[in-house]
Design a protein around this motif. Structure first.
Motif, PDB file in Angstrom:
ATOM      1  N   LEU A   1       8.795   3.899 -24.877  1.00  0.00           N
ATOM      2  CA  LEU A   1       9.421   3.255 -26.019  1.00  0.00           C
ATOM      3  C   LEU A   1       9.907   4.302 -27.015  1.00  0.00           C
ATOM      4  O   LEU A   1       9.191   5.242 -27.350  1.00  0.00           O
ATOM      5  CB  LEU A   1       8.433   2.310 -26.704  1.00  0.00           C
ATOM      6  CG  LEU A   1       7.909   1.139 -25.860  1.00  0.00           C
ATOM      7  CD1 LEU A   1       6.828   0.391 -26.618  1.00  0.00           C
ATOM      8  CD2 LEU A   1       9.042   0.201 -25.477  1.00  0.00           C
ATOM      9  N   THR A   2      11.134   4.134 -27.481  1.00  0.00           N
ATOM     10  CA  THR A   2      11.669   5.020 -28.503  1.00  0.00           C
ATOM     11  C   THR A   2      11.201   4.553 -29.880  1.00  0.00           C
ATOM     12  O   THR A   2      10.607   3.474 -30.022  1.00  0.00           O
ATOM     13  CB  THR A   2      13.201   5.019 -28.471  1.00  0.00           C
ATOM     14  OG1 THR A   2      13.667   3.694 -28.840  1.00  0.00           O
ATOM     15  CG2 THR A   2      13.723   5.364 -27.088  1.00  0.00           C
ATOM     16  N   LYS A   3      11.498   5.358 -30.884  1.00  0.00           N
ATOM     17  CA  LYS A   3      11.150   4.977 -32.261  1.00  0.00           C
ATOM     18  C   LYS A   3      11.845   3.675 -32.641  1.00  0.00           C
ATOM     19  O   LYS A   3      11.259   2.800 -33.292  1.00  0.00           O
ATOM     20  CB  LYS A   3      11.551   6.095 -33.213  1.00  0.00           C
ATOM     21  CG  LYS A   3      11.163   5.829 -34.662  1.00  0.00           C
ATOM     22  CD  LYS A   3      11.570   6.982 -35.559  1.00  0.00           C
ATOM     23  CE  LYS A   3      11.213   6.679 -37.026  1.00  0.00           C
ATOM     24  NZ  LYS A   3      11.638   7.782 -37.927  1.00  0.00           N
TER      25      LYS A   3
ATOM     26  N   ASP B   1      12.806   1.302 -30.565  1.00  0.00           N
ATOM     27  CA  ASP B   1      12.151   0.217 -29.827  1.00  0.00           C
ATOM     28  C   ASP B   1      10.914  -0.268 -30.576  1.00  0.00           C
ATOM     29  O   ASP B   1      10.679  -1.469 -30.716  1.00  0.00           O
ATOM     30  CB  ASP B   1      11.743   0.677 -28.424  1.00  0.00           C
ATOM     31  CG  ASP B   1      12.929   0.983 -27.535  1.00  0.00           C
ATOM     32  OD1 ASP B   1      14.026   0.467 -27.808  1.00  0.00           O
ATOM     33  OD2 ASP B   1      12.755   1.748 -26.566  1.00  0.00           O
ATOM     34  N   LEU B   2      10.117   0.674 -31.056  1.00  0.00           N
ATOM     35  CA  LEU B   2       8.881   0.330 -31.758  1.00  0.00           C
ATOM     36  C   LEU B   2       9.178  -0.420 -33.057  1.00  0.00           C
ATOM     37  O   LEU B   2       8.469  -1.359 -33.423  1.00  0.00           O
ATOM     38  CB  LEU B   2       8.070   1.591 -32.049  1.00  0.00           C
ATOM     39  CG  LEU B   2       7.441   2.273 -30.826  1.00  0.00           C
ATOM     40  CD1 LEU B   2       6.857   3.631 -31.204  1.00  0.00           C
ATOM     41  CD2 LEU B   2       6.343   1.387 -30.230  1.00  0.00           C
ATOM     42  N   GLU B   3      10.223   0.006 -33.751  1.00  0.00           N
ATOM     43  CA  GLU B   3      10.596  -0.673 -34.999  1.00  0.00           C
ATOM     44  C   GLU B   3      11.010  -2.120 -34.722  1.00  0.00           C
ATOM     45  O   GLU B   3      10.648  -3.031 -35.473  1.00  0.00           O
ATOM     46  CB  GLU B   3      11.736   0.083 -35.686  1.00  0.00           C
ATOM     47  CG  GLU B   3      11.319   1.402 -36.297  1.00  0.00           C
ATOM     48  CD  GLU B   3      12.489   2.168 -36.883  1.00  0.00           C
ATOM     49  OE1 GLU B   3      13.644   1.715 -36.717  1.00  0.00           O
ATOM     50  OE2 GLU B   3      12.253   3.229 -37.507  1.00  0.00           O
TER      51      GLU B   3
ATOM     52  N   LEU C   1      10.082  -3.970 -32.075  1.00  0.00           N
ATOM     53  CA  LEU C   1       8.925  -4.744 -31.625  1.00  0.00           C
ATOM     54  C   LEU C   1       7.952  -5.052 -32.762  1.00  0.00           C
ATOM     55  O   LEU C   1       7.237  -6.049 -32.717  1.00  0.00           O
ATOM     56  CB  LEU C   1       8.198  -3.991 -30.509  1.00  0.00           C
ATOM     57  CG  LEU C   1       8.930  -3.924 -29.164  1.00  0.00           C
ATOM     58  CD1 LEU C   1       8.206  -2.984 -28.214  1.00  0.00           C
ATOM     59  CD2 LEU C   1       9.073  -5.307 -28.540  1.00  0.00           C
ATOM     60  N   ASN C   2       7.935  -4.199 -33.786  1.00  0.00           N
ATOM     61  CA  ASN C   2       7.053  -4.422 -34.930  1.00  0.00           C
ATOM     62  C   ASN C   2       7.687  -5.291 -36.021  1.00  0.00           C
ATOM     63  O   ASN C   2       7.030  -5.602 -37.020  1.00  0.00           O
ATOM     64  CB  ASN C   2       6.613  -3.089 -35.541  1.00  0.00           C
ATOM     65  CG  ASN C   2       5.493  -2.441 -34.735  1.00  0.00           C
ATOM     66  OD1 ASN C   2       4.472  -3.055 -34.472  1.00  0.00           O
ATOM     67  ND2 ASN C   2       5.705  -1.203 -34.322  1.00  0.00           N
TER      68      ASN C   2
ATOM     69  N   LEU D   1       6.508  -6.325 -22.404  1.00  0.00           N
ATOM     70  CA  LEU D   1       7.206  -5.474 -23.365  1.00  0.00           C
ATOM     71  C   LEU D   1       8.710  -5.421 -23.114  1.00  0.00           C
ATOM     72  O   LEU D   1       9.515  -5.540 -24.039  1.00  0.00           O
ATOM     73  CB  LEU D   1       6.627  -4.053 -23.309  1.00  0.00           C
ATOM     74  CG  LEU D   1       5.323  -3.792 -24.069  1.00  0.00           C
ATOM     75  CD1 LEU D   1       4.907  -2.344 -23.868  1.00  0.00           C
ATOM     76  CD2 LEU D   1       5.491  -4.077 -25.552  1.00  0.00           C
TER      77      LEU D   1
ATOM     78  N   LEU E   1      11.442  -6.890 -25.713  1.00  0.00           N
ATOM     79  CA  LEU E   1      12.406  -5.984 -26.329  1.00  0.00           C
ATOM     80  C   LEU E   1      13.832  -6.448 -26.062  1.00  0.00           C
ATOM     81  O   LEU E   1      14.679  -6.428 -26.968  1.00  0.00           O
ATOM     82  CB  LEU E   1      12.199  -4.564 -25.795  1.00  0.00           C
ATOM     83  CG  LEU E   1      13.048  -3.459 -26.432  1.00  0.00           C
ATOM     84  CD1 LEU E   1      12.784  -3.377 -27.936  1.00  0.00           C
ATOM     85  CD2 LEU E   1      12.753  -2.122 -25.761  1.00  0.00           C
TER      86      LEU E   1
END
Length: 255
Positions: free
Chosen positions: A3-5, A7-9, A11-12, A28, A32
């Protein structure tokens, strides 16, 4: 899955968390994908609202035709892409396939002319006058003479619409035979959607080649410079919606 930065943003975010938790088993990759799609669609829906306000302010008239093979889910695409637009300034019309009454003597296009948009209005057709170019001849709902008469008149009819100030967009959603079979199976197996099945859906697979032949003839004879067919060939529902909405936006230099 790495996961890239970004992607994490995603998903959060509220949208990402919603898709992560919509199933008991967390997926996941799927979460996404769906979160990215929803974010992209929201951006486009904002632009569609801006476009509609511009159409209203400038008294523009827009007609959009949605056609495609059985289970191409045209009605779902219409509902999704315009879910945030002002319903007082657009109408969704449905032209169900039915056997023609050749003895009525009524001009075939008359009922469509009666439902043309007023200035500042959009009219979206879930199947339109082009039923006569595909569904009706395939299922014997019109005569060969009626079919040929329609094919000889439709280009001039659309030219008159465009010349009178109507913006005309024609979509055709093409899905693969395999994807169509999958969608039909899903509709039939669900108690929430099985009511959607019609005799036309039941026969769509066996009449695949005949439908394709009429569709290709329709494209060849009725895709004009002033009213071209826009064919969308995505099997994924999400991509169908995005492509259709994006194309509508490109047709206007709205503010």
């Amino acid at each position: 899955m790495e996961l890239t930065k970004e992607d994490l943003e995603i998903l959060n975010s509220k949208i990402g968390i919603k898709h992560l938790l919509e199933n008991k088993k967390i997926d996941l990759e799927n979460a996404l994908y769906r979160a990215r799609y929803e974010l992209k669609l929201r951006e486009i829906q904002v632009e569609l609202v801006k476009m509609q306000l511009w159409l209203i302010a400038n008294n523009k008239k827009l007609v959009v035709l949605f056609h495609g093979g059985d289970s191409s889910e045209k009605s779902g695409v219409i509902r999704k892409i315009l879910s945030h637009n002002n319903p007082r300034h657009y109408r969704v019309e449905v032209n169900l396939p039915h056997r023609s009454d050749g003895e009525s003597g009524e001009w075939y296009f008359k009922k469509f002319v009666e439902k043309l948009p007023q200035p500042g209005e959009m009219v979206l057709w879930d199947r339109s006058w082009y039923n006569r170019a595909t569904i009706e001849p395939v299922h014997g709902l019109c005569s060969q003479e009626e079919y040929e008469l329609f094919m000889g008149q439709v280009n001039e009819f659309e030219k008159m619409l465009v010349e009178s100030g109507v913006h005309l967009i024609k979509f055709y959603f093409t899905i693969s035979k395999k994807e169509q079979a999958k969608r039909i199976k899903n509709v039939k197996s669900s108690p929430l959607t099985k009511w959607k099945m019609t005799p036309f859906d039941e026969q769509s697979q066996e009449l695949w080649d005949e439908y394709k032949s009429y569709k290709e003839n329709m494209f060849a004879k009725t895709s004009t410079d002033y009213a071209p067919w826009i064919e969308i060939t995505e099997d994924k529902r999400e991509e169908e919606m995005i492509q259709a909405a994006k194309h509508i936006l490109t047709c206007f230099k709205y503010e």
